[in-house]
Scaffold this motif. Sequence first.
Motif, PDB file in Angstrom:
ATOM      1  N   CYS A 263     -16.180  -8.899  51.201  1.00  0.00           N
ATOM      2  CA  CYS A 263     -16.268  -7.622  51.915  1.00  0.00           C
ATOM      3  C   CYS A 263     -14.911  -6.924  51.989  1.00  0.00           C
ATOM      4  N   VAL A 264     -13.864  -7.583  51.475  1.00  0.00           N
ATOM      5  CA  VAL A 264     -12.562  -6.937  51.248  1.00  0.00           C
ATOM      6  C   VAL A 264     -12.180  -7.252  49.810  1.00  0.00           C
ATOM      7  N   PRO A 265     -12.784  -6.563  48.838  1.00  0.00           N
ATOM      8  CA  PRO A 265     -12.575  -6.909  47.430  1.00  0.00           C
ATOM      9  C   PRO A 265     -11.144  -6.652  46.985  1.00  0.00           C
ATOM     10  N   ASN A 266     -10.666  -7.487  46.066  1.00  0.00           N
ATOM     11  CA  ASN A 266      -9.296  -7.292  45.564  1.00  0.00           C
ATOM     12  C   ASN A 266      -9.265  -6.624  44.195  1.00  0.00           C
ATOM     13  N   ARG A 326     -16.067 -12.978  59.193  1.00  0.00           N
ATOM     14  CA  ARG A 326     -15.731 -13.971  60.226  1.00  0.00           C
ATOM     15  C   ARG A 326     -14.999 -13.344  61.415  1.00  0.00           C
ATOM     16  N   ASP A 327     -14.427 -12.165  61.220  1.00  0.00           N
ATOM     17  CA  ASP A 327     -13.627 -11.517  62.266  1.00  0.00           C
ATOM     18  C   ASP A 327     -14.530 -10.618  63.121  1.00  0.00           C
ATOM     19  N   PRO A 328     -14.672 -10.896  64.434  1.00  0.00           N
ATOM     20  CA  PRO A 328     -15.522 -10.056  65.287  1.00  0.00           C
ATOM     21  C   PRO A 328     -15.122  -8.581  65.283  1.00  0.00           C
ATOM     22  N   THR A 329     -13.819  -8.296  65.075  1.00  0.00           N
ATOM     23  CA  THR A 329     -13.356  -6.899  65.071  1.00  0.00           C
ATOM     24  C   THR A 329     -13.408  -6.263  63.685  1.00  0.00           C
ATOM     25  N   GLU A 330     -13.795  -7.031  62.664  1.00  0.00           N
ATOM     26  CA  GLU A 330     -13.823  -6.546  61.266  1.00  0.00           C
ATOM     27  C   GLU A 330     -12.460  -5.963  60.871  1.00  0.00           C
ATOM     28  N   LEU A 331     -11.441  -6.822  60.935  1.00  0.00           N
ATOM     29  CA  LEU A 331     -10.073  -6.479  60.532  1.00  0.00           C
ATOM     30  C   LEU A 331      -9.473  -5.399  61.424  1.00  0.00           C
ATOM     31  N   LEU A 335     -15.919  -1.761  63.458  1.00  0.00           N
ATOM     32  CA  LEU A 335     -16.987  -1.004  62.822  1.00  0.00           C
ATOM     33  C   LEU A 335     -18.376  -1.375  63.345  1.00  0.00           C
ATOM     34  N   SER A 336     -18.513  -2.539  63.981  1.00  0.00           N
ATOM     35  CA  SER A 336     -19.800  -2.943  64.543  1.00  0.00           C
ATOM     36  C   SER A 336     -19.803  -2.970  66.067  1.00  0.00           C
ATOM     37  N   ALA A 337     -18.678  -2.653  66.699  1.00  0.00           N
ATOM     38  CA  ALA A 337     -18.518  -2.854  68.138  1.00  0.00           C
ATOM     39  C   ALA A 337     -19.378  -1.903  68.959  1.00  0.00           C
ATOM     40  N   LEU A 338     -19.781  -2.392  70.150  1.00  0.00           N
ATOM     41  CA  LEU A 338     -20.549  -1.600  71.111  1.00  0.00           C
ATOM     42  C   LEU A 338     -19.718  -1.358  72.361  1.00  0.00           C
ATOM     43  N   ARG A 455      -8.084  11.795  61.313  1.00  0.00           N
ATOM     44  CA  ARG A 455      -7.112  10.710  61.431  1.00  0.00           C
ATOM     45  C   ARG A 455      -7.787   9.408  61.860  1.00  0.00           C
ATOM     46  N   GLU A 456      -8.780   9.515  62.742  1.00  0.00           N
ATOM     47  CA  GLU A 456      -9.532   8.320  63.153  1.00  0.00           C
ATOM     48  C   GLU A 456     -10.259   7.713  61.959  1.00  0.00           C
ATOM     49  N   LEU A 457     -10.893   8.565  61.169  1.00  0.00           N
ATOM     50  CA  LEU A 457     -11.623   8.077  59.991  1.00  0.00           C
ATOM     51  C   LEU A 457     -10.674   7.482  58.955  1.00  0.00           C
ATOM     52  N   LEU A 458      -9.494   8.077  58.800  1.00  0.00           N
ATOM     53  CA  LEU A 458      -8.504   7.536  57.867  1.00  0.00           C
ATOM     54  C   LEU A 458      -8.097   6.126  58.254  1.00  0.00           C
ATOM     55  N   GLU A 459      -7.862   5.917  59.537  1.00  0.00           N
ATOM     56  CA  GLU A 459      -7.431   4.608  60.005  1.00  0.00           C
ATOM     57  C   GLU A 459      -8.504   3.552  59.741  1.00  0.00           C
ATOM     58  N   ILE A 460      -9.757   3.887  60.033  1.00  0.00           N
ATOM     59  CA  ILE A 460     -10.856   2.938  59.796  1.00  0.00           C
ATOM     60  C   ILE A 460     -11.001   2.653  58.309  1.00  0.00           C
ATOM     61  N   THR A 461     -10.994   3.705  57.505  1.00  0.00           N
ATOM     62  CA  THR A 461     -11.201   3.567  56.059  1.00  0.00           C
ATOM     63  C   THR A 461     -10.152   2.663  55.440  1.00  0.00           C
ATOM     64  N   ARG A 462      -8.915   2.820  55.841  1.00  0.00           N
ATOM     65  CA  ARG A 462      -7.836   2.025  55.257  1.00  0.00           C
ATOM     66  C   ARG A 462      -7.879   0.572  55.721  1.00  0.00           C
ATOM     67  N   LYS A 463      -8.469   0.332  56.890  1.00  0.00           N
ATOM     68  CA  LYS A 463      -8.583  -1.048  57.360  1.00  0.00           C
ATOM     69  C   LYS A 463      -9.683  -1.804  56.611  1.00  0.00           C
ATOM     70  N   VAL A 464     -10.826  -1.151  56.393  1.00  0.00           N
ATOM     71  CA  VAL A 464     -11.936  -1.865  55.746  1.00  0.00           C
ATOM     72  C   VAL A 464     -11.826  -1.839  54.225  1.00  0.00           C
TER      73      VAL A 464
END
Length: 576
Positions: A263-266, A326-331, A335-338, A455-464
Amino acid sequence: MCGSVCAECGEKAELKCSACKLVAYCGKEHQKKHWKVHKSLCRPFEVTQEPEVGKCLVATRDLKPGDLILTESPIVFGPRPHMVEEGPVPCPGCCRLIIGESSARCEGCDFPICHPDCAGLKDMEKHGHECMILGLRDVRAINGLHEFYRQDTLLALRCLLLQNRHPKKFAQLMEMESHMELREERTELYKDVDERVVGYLLDNFIAPLKILEGKSGKQVLEDTSRETLHKICGIIDVNALEINQDAEVSALYPTTYLLEHSCVPNTTHIFENAPGGYKITVKAALPIHSGEHITTMYTHCLWGTQARREHLRETKYFSCKCQRCRDPTELGSYLSALKCLGTDGEPCGGVQLPVDPIDDNTEWACDKCPIKLTSPEVCFLVNGIGEEVDNVQLANPTVRELESLLNKMLTFLHPNHYHVYAVKHSLIQLYGYQQGYLPSQITDDCLVRKTTMCRELLEITRKVDPGNARLPLYLGVILHELYLANWVLIKRKWDLGIKTKVKSVLAMLQESQRCLEQAKEALKNETNTPAGEKLINLVDTSTKEFNKFVERNKIDLSAKEKVKNGDEEVRHQNGD
């Protein structure tokens, strides 16, 4: 190594290239001398067999982002299943949808074609061999051509035809994983495939072929058994790559299929279009160290962990346990948090995350209070919101409708949740375009809200997707929309005489320049897709406009006043 000769001098050699093991050398000097020639051909990986993942590719040397890993042509390709009851169908020659009033038909099989001069129709490797078999159908018995194209029927037939035309390719194909142990006769999947594809192909095409073979005494296909066809369908389901460029195509590749999932391809990959035969090029997207597995991604990068893992189980028959899953916060993307609703209607301000994300029955716990949710409760909530998002998005929504939906969602979901991401990504593309929000109509506050979302979307996109392997178009859109929002604000302030002496204006100019440069870099491999080509042209046009403005006004963008986030200063200036 008996019989090997040096690739440089032709003398007897005992030293193999350690990276690809495909060439030999008589000594280190000739290996070093020949490297300029061999570098472009040397495969920096080896195929290994591992208990948990089976066959996979492992790097044999360190790779930098952008390094070439492999380039290869497909063993076979064909149009993807066309799931509509009516409308355009793909041309069997080029796989493009036949749009418009064309009534041309193939002279051999009578299938609709894009044009009588379609190059694919005359190419025996593409349509020539299958044409005779397709022409054997009883048009009175088949319920229309849409029934044929709703399955992977044509691709399955093309795979079957390899056994006589290209036996080595057929052998390669049949070595691919099919997971037939999970597709046994008693399973619902087997019954579905048997009815939709295998039985359909046997009854309407293979049966008349057998009659013809009996009359002529010449065997066209050696093995047309139900078992072989089911295995081929399994191989297509598990290994085929989808290509969406000038046509919608499924393709099977001889080596690329061995890339394992993460899910984090190289790696990232690009396809040539139809004239290039859909050749694939795989490059490193992240640094890959010698001994590391080389990975790609088989699911959607912007889905949450539950959705990704469910999709992989259903389509690829495995449960992902990668670092992101495996990471509850997804890096750190959440992205899945409530949002935790707390007790007695009083939100505690906490975030609810899965205790063990790779346990399908895990509880979800708040990080601030003792409240917990069960996995079924979370699924019910997220799926319900997802259905509402889909329904609204499909109805050509207005800005106000999306803003209303977003506010409702933020009661239950973390601001970074993937459903929230989808709505925000749609909103940033409506601000500045929809009536009432055109550049001359949109308020400064709304533009600032747009830049914040970007800017919020940029931060998420670069993390995943840290290597920009899966989301270049998403990233390109966000960067360009951030530039456009800044650009409108900059021009308004310039017209008011508020120029680069104001720190916020200079910050916006510098951010705009970075956005355009980064968008161009993000989209460099998207030239073969219609959406990518359109976006690249928009970025090029914006870059020319921006550079002319900077040159005309003699603006020094290298000034020291660089601000990472200019939101507060922009808001302050808007009030002046």
